[in-house]
Enzyme design. Sequence first.
Site, mmCIF file in Angstrom:
data_model
loop_
_atom_site.group_PDB
_atom_site.id
_atom_site.type_symbol
_atom_site.label_atom_id
_atom_site.label_comp_id
_atom_site.label_asym_id
_atom_site.label_seq_id
_atom_site.Cartn_x
_atom_site.Cartn_y
_atom_site.Cartn_z
ATOM 1 C CG HIS A 1 -1.399 -1.369 1.464
ATOM 2 N ND1 HIS A 1 -2.881 -1.363 1.101
ATOM 3 C CD2 HIS A 1 -1.873 -2.974 2.318
ATOM 4 C CE1 HIS A 1 -3.585 -2.498 1.166
ATOM 5 N NE2 HIS A 1 -3.111 -3.595 1.751
ATOM 6 C CE LYS B 1 11.782 19.157 -10.744
ATOM 7 N NZ LYS B 1 10.253 20.126 -12.146
#
Length: 460
Positions: free
Chosen positions: A155, A282
């Site tokens: 999960h 980035k």
Amino acid sequence: MKLWSGRFSKSTAKLVDEFNASIYFDKKLYKQDITGSIAHAKMLEKSNIITKEENLKIINALKEILKEIEQGKVKFKIEYEDIHMNIEKLLIDKIGEIGKKIHTARSRNDQVAVDIRLYLKEEINNICNLLKKLLKTLIDISEKNIDTIMPGYTHLQRAQPITLAYHIMAYFQMFKRDYLRLIDCLDRMDYLPLGAGALAGTSYNTDRKFIANELNFKGICENSLDAVSDRDFIIEFLSASSIIMMHLSRFCEELIIWNSSEFNFIEMDDSYSTGSSIMPQKKNPDVAELIRGKTGRIYGNLFNILTIMKSLPLAYNKDMQEDKPLLFDTVENLKPCLKIFNEMISTMKIKKNNMKNATKSGFMNATDVADYLVKKGIPFRNAHEIVGKMVLYCIQNNKNIDNLSLYEFKNFSSHFENDILEKVKIENCIESKISLGSTSSKNVINMIKNAKNFLKTIKP
């Protein structure tokens, strides 16, 4: 003039020529089409349908046409619709009336079927070679990371500690199955449809087994109606390709997550990353994202061919012309995805300390504490409840299970003894997994050994 124009009193409209033609995309099959025609010509001579001299002229002319196509000297024409009739027209232009004999005892229906199979047989081998390289890379990464501790997730929540090698070897199993699926697919499609004619076979005394031998097929399609109408082999290949892309996409998703600042488990090499047009800081995992994105495209090709084939009566229908763009697109996207993915993971930096540090929170040794109590005679459900209360205590007191004192352990159960302090260490939790297929280093080393043995069984 069309090669089939005999029963028509009018020429087809220009718009129909453009709409009907498949030469835009099936020209890719020129080599397979010529290879099939050469084998067919040899069979016609063997069956005394054409003479030896006619066969030689046809074969030599076809070889010349192949050379001219590869030299870029041939311009295919829409009015001849497809690669089959374009090449036949080139043959007739080159050797005249003899060229018109090549289509004896065959149809475009069985011709295209053999062309696609020849193409796909070659491409499956190419893809299998790429998978083999990827499998080897996964083994190499695993061997270097047998002791690299990381969280295992369910999960997307930290669950139990594992090693990176163990995690990577899970993907080895997936791609191993992908390899075997393609070999399976290849085995089922390795039957010759050529000689089936339009659908009912032919009245000529042909030798289809001879052609199968010439073209390296292991047998012939037994039913001519099935031979020309079957596209199961394309559907099966597209299905296998979709599963490969699904596995690549799952792996890419994990790499993208691991590459994030929040996880910081890995860093993509500069060579396999891109920057932002506006944000100077980035470094984006665009390669992994593109592979993930292309997965939907491959799925679309599979659903497309299934939809095309779902309501077609036997035998050939023009709808089936649309199979080739889907097949070509899948092959042309799957191969570079496998190649660049392999290079991307080969060059990524693995941040071992960050992975190990991530196991220090999340109570990943809780299951091991429960198992400890079970081995002391407590039923598992009771042990589960005890450890659940321990976890709640740790949360409320900002502690980890492996920081608890023996006194604190005994507050929850008198069954805890001094050895629990060693049992809850993350390294010991990993090594305690002794069942076959588990994460202990002994098991992982055995997985790697088995993986290497599997690679040895693969033909070069």
